[in-house]
Design a protein around this motif. Structure first.
Motif, short mmCIF file in Angstrom:
data_model
loop_
_atom_site.label_atom_id
_atom_site.label_comp_id
_atom_site.label_asym_id
_atom_site.label_seq_id
_atom_site.Cartn_x
_atom_site.Cartn_y
_atom_site.Cartn_z
N ASP A 1 0.75 -1.23 0.03
CA ASP A 1 0.05 0.10 -0.10
C ASP A 1 0.84 1.21 -0.17
O ASP A 1 0.41 2.28 0.11
N GLY A 2 2.31 1.11 -0.22
CA GLY A 2 2.80 2.35 -0.15
C GLY A 2 3.48 2.74 1.10
O GLY A 2 4.16 3.81 1.23
N GLN A 3 3.38 1.96 2.19
CA GLN A 3 3.82 2.48 3.47
C GLN A 3 5.18 1.66 3.92
O GLN A 3 5.28 0.60 3.78
N LEU A 4 5.71 2.71 4.51
CA LEU A 4 7.01 1.97 5.53
C LEU A 4 6.89 1.87 6.83
O LEU A 4 6.25 2.85 7.62
N LEU B 1 4.42 5.12 7.60
CA LEU B 1 4.78 6.27 6.97
C LEU B 1 4.24 5.92 5.60
O LEU B 1 5.01 5.14 4.97
N LYS B 2 3.43 6.89 4.98
CA LYS B 2 3.15 6.61 3.53
C LYS B 2 4.12 7.38 2.70
O LYS B 2 4.34 8.53 2.85
N LEU B 3 4.85 6.57 1.81
CA LEU B 3 5.90 7.04 0.93
C LEU B 3 5.58 7.04 -0.60
O LEU B 3 5.91 7.99 -1.40
N THR B 4 4.85 5.92 -1.09
CA THR B 4 4.67 5.87 -2.51
C THR B 4 3.33 5.42 -2.98
O THR B 4 2.56 5.14 -1.91
N GLU B 5 2.97 5.45 -4.19
CA GLU B 5 1.87 4.91 -4.82
C GLU B 5 1.84 3.38 -4.20
O GLU B 5 2.75 2.85 -4.31
N PRO B 6 0.53 2.64 -4.30
CA PRO B 6 0.74 1.41 -4.29
C PRO B 6 1.43 0.36 -5.26
O PRO B 6 1.52 0.76 -6.39
N TYR B 7 2.09 -0.36 -4.49
CA TYR B 7 3.05 -1.39 -5.38
C TYR B 7 2.32 -2.81 -5.22
O TYR B 7 2.71 -3.81 -4.28
N HIS C 1 13.34 7.78 -1.77
CA HIS C 1 12.87 8.62 -0.62
C HIS C 1 13.65 8.28 0.46
O HIS C 1 14.07 7.39 0.83
N ILE C 2 13.81 9.54 1.08
CA ILE C 2 14.74 9.62 2.43
C ILE C 2 13.92 9.77 3.58
O ILE C 2 12.89 10.87 3.48
N VAL C 3 13.95 9.14 4.73
CA VAL C 3 13.18 9.17 5.90
C VAL C 3 14.28 9.47 6.79
O VAL C 3 15.46 8.69 7.01
N SER D 1 13.47 10.77 13.53
CA SER D 1 12.17 11.36 13.80
C SER D 1 11.08 10.41 13.03
O SER D 1 9.76 10.75 13.03
N PHE D 2 11.58 9.71 11.97
CA PHE D 2 10.70 8.88 11.10
C PHE D 2 9.59 9.61 10.41
O PHE D 2 8.50 9.39 10.23
N LYS D 3 10.43 10.93 9.82
CA LYS D 3 9.54 11.81 9.01
C LYS D 3 10.41 11.71 7.78
O LYS D 3 11.54 11.72 7.65
N GLN D 4 9.71 12.10 6.39
CA GLN D 4 10.32 12.00 5.34
C GLN D 4 10.95 13.19 4.94
O GLN D 4 10.54 14.31 5.51
N GLY D 5 12.05 13.29 4.29
CA GLY D 5 12.88 14.21 3.84
C GLY D 5 12.80 14.63 2.47
O GLY D 5 11.70 14.12 1.92
#
Length: 396
Positions: free
Chosen positions: A310-313, A327-333, A364-366, A370-374
């Motif tokens: 679902d695109g989550q890490l 954390l949602k990062l991408t479109e679904p794969y 994608h860099i996290v 903090s586990f937040k997207q950069g």
């Protein structure tokens, strides 16, 4: 989960200026090596700047593996019948009261291992075992000799080509035993071969053998009924799956760093934490959707990461045995389709978690704390496999 391990990279990161010679300077360097899903290239990136240092041409699209020391990167090209080797350009030295770091340009070594359909790479204390499915044969050598450009190769042969694995443990090599009745199926066990090429003891049964990993002094091999566990002392014992687990098995394992445990897949929508020294050796963690990729954090020992379709890490607290952040990062794969379709992969580079997004041509860099997207890093093509090398140390 209290079996703490020391690694050279961890020591290098923890040593401070106070214990180093006055003429030294502290330096941090992290590099990310990225293969492309379709193109025959390997990119080397400087993670401090996000810029590409060099792009290396190889023979075929490749799977990447790093040695335990991080000094070398192995490009396993199953469709090219060759394994190429790169020097990462980062090396650490342990001087007791402090750790040194040496940083040079990465380079493609003039060393290659040719053979039919290479598959598995395993490093154990600098002993490298490379398995070639199309030959049913392993080539064993030392990382130090590879970096010197003079690898002495020891071959270990099985009875038939198969999708197998070999693990070098000192003078002995653990090598998969093919299913001679059905060579296209998974191996049926593990055989121990000494330096003279003789089989030591009986074959250790391991139906549907697929997946291995090391954590500290333990080596685990995944079987249909559980895990074969050895510490290299000659004893190989089966750790059967807990009866409380649902029907299933692990086919991919990664070993914990800093904490002694293994993380494995278990069915399409779960992972399992395995502590062979615990009475409750198996802890199942259900995922919200099907699993795409997972890895452990070599720096923050209590964490591991799983990417789902679902695109989550997801961040797993391996001590608590649960997901503690997502954390949602991408479109679904979707995991429907071919098993080798381009899908995200995860690597940890110091304070950064990197997730490839091959269909969007970005990394994608996290932030690992903090586990937040950069900020994303754009990379042409379909960035796929990732391995990270680096740490901190003193330069003189």
């Amino acid at each position: 989960m209290k079996h703490l391990l020391a690694t050279a990279s961890a020591l290098a990161m923890l040593i401070g200026l106070a214990t180093a010679p006055a003429s030294s300077e502290e330096k941090t360097a992290w590099r990310l090596f990225v293969s492309d899903h379709a193109a025959s290239v390997v990119h080397a990136l400087d993670m401090e700047t996000g810029k590409t240092i060099e792009t290396f041409d190889v023979k075929a699209p490749t799977s990447l593996y790093r040695s335990d020391s991080g000094r070398s990167i192995f490009a396993v090209q199953g469709k090219g019948d060759v394994i190429s080797v790169l020097s990462s350009g980062i090396a650490f030295g342990d001087h007791g009261d402090h750790g040194d770091i040496k940083v040079e340009a990465p380079r493609l070594l003039d060393v290659a291992f040719e053979g039919k359909k290479p598959s598995h790479f395993v490093d154990h204390d600098g002993d490298i075992a490379l398995f070639f499915d199309g030959e049913g044969k392993a080539r064993v050598t030392r990382e130090a000799d590879i970096l010197d450009g003079k690898p002495a190769i020891r071959e270990v042969v099985t009875d038939a080509p198969h999708h197998g694995v070999a693990i070098a443990l000192g003078d002995d090599v653990l090598i998969s035993e093919p299913n001679t009745d059905k060579p296209d199926e998974l191996p049926t066990g593990i055989r121990v071969v000494d330096r003279a090429g003789a089989t030591v003891g009986d074959i250790h049964a391991c139906p549907d053998l697929h997946g291995e990993a090391s954590s500290g002094n333990l080596v685990a091999i995944a079987c249909a009924e559980g895990l074969l566990i050895t510490s290299g002392d000659g004893k190989i014992e089966l750790l059967p799956y807990d009866k409380a687990l649902p029907a299933g098995k692990s086919t991919t394992l990664v070993g914990g760093r800093g904490l002694q445990y293994f993380l494995g897949n278990y069915g399409p929508s779960a992972v399992v934490l395995i502590d062979p020294k615990s009475e409750d050796a198996f802890r199942l963690i259900e995922l919200p959707t099907r699993r795409v990729h997972f890895t452990v954090d070599p720096v923050r020992a209590k964490f591991a990461y799983v990417f789902t379709e679902d695109g989550q890490l997801h961040r797993i607290d391996v001590v608590a045995g649960k997901i503690d952040a997502s954390l949602k990062l991408t479109e679904p794969y979707s995991m429907d389709g071919h098993w080798s379709d381009p899908r995200p992969r995860i690597a940890v580079a110091g304070s950064r978690i990197v997730v490839s997004d091959p269909l969007k041509s970005v990394l994608h860099i996290v932030d690992a704390e903090s586990f937040k997207q950069g900020d994303d890093i754009a990379l042409e093509g379909k960035p796929f496999n990732l391995v990270a090398v680096g740490g901190s140390g003193e330069t003189h």
